[in-house]
Scaffold this active site. Sequence first.
Site, PDB file in Angstrom:
ATOM      1  N   ASP A  15       0.812  -1.218   0.000  1.00  0.00           N
ATOM      2  CA  ASP A  15       0.000   0.000   0.000  1.00  0.00           C
ATOM      3  C   ASP A  15       0.848   1.273   0.000  1.00  0.00           C
ATOM      4  O   ASP A  15       0.619   2.181   0.809  1.00  0.00           O
ATOM      5  CB  ASP A  15      -0.947   0.013   1.220  1.00  0.00           C
ATOM      6  CG  ASP A  15      -1.759  -1.261   1.337  1.00  0.00           C
ATOM      7  OD1 ASP A  15      -2.210  -1.762   0.285  1.00  0.00           O
ATOM      8  OD2 ASP A  15      -1.930  -1.761   2.457  1.00  0.00           O
ATOM      9  N   GLU A 184     -11.529   0.900  -3.779  1.00  0.00           N
ATOM     10  CA  GLU A 184     -11.013   1.370  -2.493  1.00  0.00           C
ATOM     11  C   GLU A 184      -9.783   2.232  -2.776  1.00  0.00           C
ATOM     12  O   GLU A 184      -9.503   2.587  -3.918  1.00  0.00           O
ATOM     13  CB  GLU A 184     -10.659   0.169  -1.604  1.00  0.00           C
ATOM     14  CG  GLU A 184      -9.675  -0.783  -2.274  1.00  0.00           C
ATOM     15  CD  GLU A 184      -9.472  -2.085  -1.512  1.00  0.00           C
ATOM     16  OE1 GLU A 184      -9.627  -2.100  -0.286  1.00  0.00           O
ATOM     17  OE2 GLU A 184      -9.133  -3.097  -2.159  1.00  0.00           O
TER      18      GLU A 184
END
Length: 528
Positions: A15, A184
Amino acid sequence: MTVLRNPVIRGFAPDPSLVRVGDWYYVATSSFEWFPTIPIHRSRDLAHWQYAGHVRGAVPGDSLAGVPDSGGVWAPSLSWDGERFWMVYSVVRSVGTPYFDLDTYVCTATDVSGTWSAPRRVASHGFDPALFHHEGRLWLLNMQSDHRPGGRRFAGIVLTELDRRTLAPSGATHLLLQHERLIEGPKLVHRDGWYHLVLAEGGTGVEHGVLVARSRAITGPYELDRQPLLTTRDDPSVPLQKAGHAELVQTPDGDWVMSHLAARPLRTAQGPRCPLGRETAVQALTWDEDGWPRLRDGGWHPAVEVDVPTRRQELAAAADTGEPLGWPWSTLREPADPSWADTVARPGWIRLRGRHGPESWWAHSLLAQRITEHRAEAEVTVEARPRTFTQAAGLVLWYNTEAYHALDLTWAEPEGAGQHGQQWEGGGRTVLSLVEREEGATRTAAVVEVDADSPLTLGVTVDGVEARFWYVREGVRTPVGPPLDFGKLSDDHGSRLRFTGAMAGVHAVDLVDGAFTADFTGFRLTCW
């Protein structure tokens, strides 16, 4: 130009959130249940990266005790407002349930390596938050979740303006976009009058990708790009799989680059396995004639080697933090503490005090480092005197409490005697016990009697999916048990959600009174 080789931050580094400040690039990555929380790396040329610090105090109380595997700190987003760094992230306390039970926090710092402000809670619609600084205003992006029966766990992207001083909402929350495919990880980029909404699409596994939408107004409506910006879902042969979760950044000369996560799978009879976890990669971008971002070299597959518009710059050695158990060491659910990890009692050694067992979500005395390549070797010398089967210390290959391999110095009944649970006095043996844990089941792969009157060197050699444990006897490496499957220590094995990566380290256990200690020295992890 500089040639970088992906992944640029190797091993468990998912991420990535990329930002440029002056001539420096910074990347923050998820830490989940591990400390230090939110590791940050820096680079001048996008190819060579070094650890630059972490967000100390990101978790209130410095404790993630009781947080499940792959819970904790998810998807931090790093930004710069011209004066300060901002970090927004969620602490997730439920995994695999309709409720994520999370809190979203914001903290700031003038230097990523320095002191971060105490975290302040903000609107917590869902995980993967991001901040967008624009024309003096501050906006919070998020995904939202609908926990109700029949609801969508990924129910769209929302935007809320925050008061810059109080961080309280200063207006309504706007629904920007809903999509039939899971979305997302929202980020906003403003370019040429367009607000570009950069999204992680399809979940963080093999269906992962990057999708872009845009609007002339920050609150929408947003139109979707006709093609993905990045994905590997259509071609399992691409070396970098699971590509997604991107952030777009402009270089000082006006070029564009993108950070994203990716994974390097091992090909096994059970399918692809990614024990190194999700890693950080960088791609070069351009903009097409219609104003959409595209990979500079075409298509939507990530490249391993990338020419980036920077000049090669070697980094100076990272500053010594003065922390003997600082990076690259990591600990589970709490920072390393002298009460259980002592570097003073015996100079040159680490003394671990045994606490809970390896399947605990609360107080496991474990120190570990990231494995960064598919071939690796770890070794350590341990000195301990276990007196009961409730005491153990040794070398571990670790993924989580449901997936690990451990070679432990412990106690066993006299050879041929059954397991009756007694705390033997004057009897029994000191043994090396090789244990394999796999989602709900633990098996003993081998037991070898050893002489524990002097320090003992333990080791493991990893080659692809094969992990072979050994110890040194009379100067010779002696195998312990059969080779174990390293591929089981991966995101892709088992039935539950997994988001971290394999580690190698040392641990100690004392299930009765927490008084047993083990001394370790000479830990070495080599990856190639």
